[in-house]
Design a protein around this motif. Sequence first.
Motif, PDB file in Angstrom:
ATOM      1  N   ASP A   1       0.839  -1.231  -0.131  1.00 12.89           N
ATOM      2  CA  ASP A   1      -0.034  -0.052  -0.015  1.00 12.89           C
ATOM      3  C   ASP A   1       0.988   1.213  -0.008  1.00 12.89           C
ATOM      4  O   ASP A   1       0.577   1.956  -0.643  1.00 12.89           O
ATOM      5  N   GLU A   2       2.050   1.287   0.653  1.00 13.48           N
ATOM      6  CA  GLU A   2       3.029   2.357   0.792  1.00 13.48           C
ATOM      7  C   GLU A   2       3.592   2.595  -0.475  1.00 13.48           C
ATOM      8  O   GLU A   2       3.689   3.666  -1.122  1.00 13.48           O
ATOM      9  N   ARG A   3       3.898   1.655  -1.139  1.00 14.66           N
ATOM     10  CA  ARG A   3       4.526   1.635  -2.562  1.00 14.66           C
ATOM     11  C   ARG A   3       3.587   2.171  -3.455  1.00 14.66           C
ATOM     12  O   ARG A   3       3.635   2.967  -4.445  1.00 14.66           O
ATOM     13  N   LEU A   4       2.191   1.635  -3.423  1.00 16.13           N
ATOM     14  CA  LEU A   4       1.300   2.189  -4.216  1.00 16.13           C
ATOM     15  C   LEU A   4       1.071   3.647  -4.062  1.00 16.13           C
ATOM     16  O   LEU A   4       0.678   4.430  -4.910  1.00 16.13           O
ATOM     17  N   GLU A   5       1.003   3.984  -2.764  1.00 14.04           N
ATOM     18  CA  GLU A   5       0.899   5.372  -2.455  1.00 14.04           C
ATOM     19  C   GLU A   5       1.779   6.467  -3.087  1.00 14.04           C
ATOM     20  O   GLU A   5       1.511   7.381  -3.768  1.00 14.04           O
ATOM     21  N   ILE A   6       3.096   5.948  -3.130  1.00 12.28           N
ATOM     22  CA  ILE A   6       4.209   6.670  -3.862  1.00 12.28           C
ATOM     23  C   ILE A   6       4.011   6.759  -5.198  1.00 12.28           C
ATOM     24  O   ILE A   6       4.287   7.864  -5.752  1.00 12.28           O
ATOM     25  N   LEU A   7       3.472   5.509  -6.036  1.00  8.11           N
ATOM     26  CA  LEU A   7       3.455   5.635  -7.413  1.00  8.11           C
ATOM     27  C   LEU A   7       2.121   6.211  -7.885  1.00  8.11           C
ATOM     28  O   LEU A   7       1.866   6.182  -9.137  1.00  8.11           O
ATOM     29  N   SER A   8       1.198   6.587  -6.838  1.00  4.41           N
ATOM     30  CA  SER A   8       0.090   7.269  -7.385  1.00  4.41           C
ATOM     31  C   SER A   8       0.064   8.752  -7.396  1.00  4.41           C
ATOM     32  O   SER A   8      -0.727   9.383  -7.863  1.00  4.41           O
TER      33      SER A   8
ATOM     34  N   ALA B   1      -4.125  -1.702  -9.526  1.00 11.81           N
ATOM     35  CA  ALA B   1      -4.143  -1.786  -7.995  1.00 11.81           C
ATOM     36  C   ALA B   1      -4.418  -0.654  -7.463  1.00 11.81           C
ATOM     37  O   ALA B   1      -4.978  -0.674  -6.274  1.00 11.81           O
ATOM     38  N   ILE B   2      -3.907   0.424  -7.816  1.00 11.40           N
ATOM     39  CA  ILE B   2      -4.121   1.807  -6.978  1.00 11.40           C
ATOM     40  C   ILE B   2      -5.437   2.039  -7.009  1.00 11.40           C
ATOM     41  O   ILE B   2      -6.209   2.439  -6.089  1.00 11.40           O
ATOM     42  N   VAL B   3      -6.174   1.942  -8.186  1.00 14.70           N
ATOM     43  CA  VAL B   3      -7.598   2.211  -8.265  1.00 14.70           C
ATOM     44  C   VAL B   3      -8.453   1.038  -7.366  1.00 14.70           C
ATOM     45  O   VAL B   3      -9.282   1.537  -6.852  1.00 14.70           O
ATOM     46  N   GLU B   4      -8.155  -0.269  -7.559  1.00 16.36           N
ATOM     47  CA  GLU B   4      -9.131  -1.088  -6.828  1.00 16.36           C
ATOM     48  C   GLU B   4      -8.766  -1.085  -5.544  1.00 16.36           C
ATOM     49  O   GLU B   4      -9.899  -1.188  -4.435  1.00 16.36           O
ATOM     50  N   ARG B   5      -7.728  -0.431  -4.750  1.00 17.05           N
ATOM     51  CA  ARG B   5      -7.349  -0.358  -3.391  1.00 17.05           C
ATOM     52  C   ARG B   5      -7.908   0.988  -2.877  1.00 17.05           C
ATOM     53  O   ARG B   5      -7.498   1.114  -1.818  1.00 17.05           O
ATOM     54  N   GLY B   6      -8.414   1.731  -3.785  1.00 18.18           N
ATOM     55  CA  GLY B   6      -8.791   3.219  -3.527  1.00 18.18           C
ATOM     56  C   GLY B   6      -7.766   4.008  -2.984  1.00 18.18           C
ATOM     57  O   GLY B   6      -8.003   4.726  -2.078  1.00 18.18           O
ATOM     58  N   ILE B   7      -6.487   4.060  -3.433  1.00 17.75           N
ATOM     59  CA  ILE B   7      -5.390   4.794  -3.099  1.00 17.75           C
ATOM     60  C   ILE B   7      -5.141   6.118  -3.952  1.00 17.75           C
ATOM     61  O   ILE B   7      -5.270   5.972  -5.208  1.00 17.75           O
TER      62      ILE B   7
END
Length: 232
Positions: free
Chosen positions: A185-192, A226-232
Motif C-alpha cells: 500500500d505504501e508503494r502504491l501510495e508513492i506511485l499514485s 491496483a491503485i484504483v482497486e485499493r482506493g489509493i
Amino acid sequence: MQVRLRILRYDPERDSKPHWEQYTVECEPTAPLLDLLHTVKWQQDGSLTFRRSCAHGVCGSDAMLINGRNRLACKIRVDQLGSRISVAPLPGLKVIKDLVVDMDEFFAKYRSVQPFQVDDGVMPARERRQSPEDRARYDDTTKCILCAACTSSCPSFWAQDTYVGPAAIVNAHRFIFDTRDAGSDERLEILSDADGVWRCRTIFNCTDACPRGINITRAILEVSSAIVERGI
Ligand code: SF4
Ligand code: F3S
Ligand code: FES
C-alpha cells in the motif's frame, strides 16, 4: 566481415558538444557489438569510454542506443545489425563521457519505490512460504537487471524527467504482488502521485527496449489498476 562503426563521442574536458567519430573494424558476423567496442578501445583509440562488466547480459551496465534502439552491446550481434552500425549513449540521460551516462537519478527513483521486502513485524516460526501460483504472479518483473533501457526510451520520461519511469515501476511491481510483502500500500501510495504511474501513456517503447523481455507496459497497467482497486 568489415564493419563501419560510428560512435557519438563527447569529452566534457575537451568538447563543447558531442560529435560522431568513425572506425573500421574486422570481425566475425556472430561477434557481439561489445567485442567491436573493445577492438576500438584496445587497438584504435584507448580514450573511448563505455561501461561493461559481465559481457553476458546479466549486469545491465552496457545499455546504449544502437542503430536507433536501446540495446545491450553484449547481447546484440553484428549479423543482427549489418555492416554499418551507429552507437550513442542512452537518450534522455546526462552524458558523463562518450557512452557513459549519469545513472544517479535513475537509481534514486529505483530506491524511492522501496524495492525490498517489507515484513509484517511478526517473526514467523519458520520461513515465509509461498505457493508456486503466488510466486508466478510476479515472476516476470523479477528478471530486471536495472539497465535503464526502458526508462531512457520512454517519451513521457523525455518530456518530464521527474517521471519515476518504467524501471522503478517494474521493481515496485515485483514486491507489490508478492504475497509475503506488507509494504505494497505504501508503494502504491508513492506511485499514485503526479510523477508516478499516471505519467505512462502506454507508448510501449519500454517493452520493446527491454533486453529481458519483460512485459513492462502490462506491469505498469497492473500497478495502476491496483491503485484504483485499493482506493489509493
Ligand atoms: Fe532494463 Fe528491462 Fe529492467 Fe528496464 S525493466 S531496467 S529495460 S531489464
Ligand atoms: Fe513510457 Fe512505456 Fe508507458 S514507453 S509511456 S512507460 S508504456
Ligand atoms: Fe553486463 Fe552487458 S556487460 S549486461
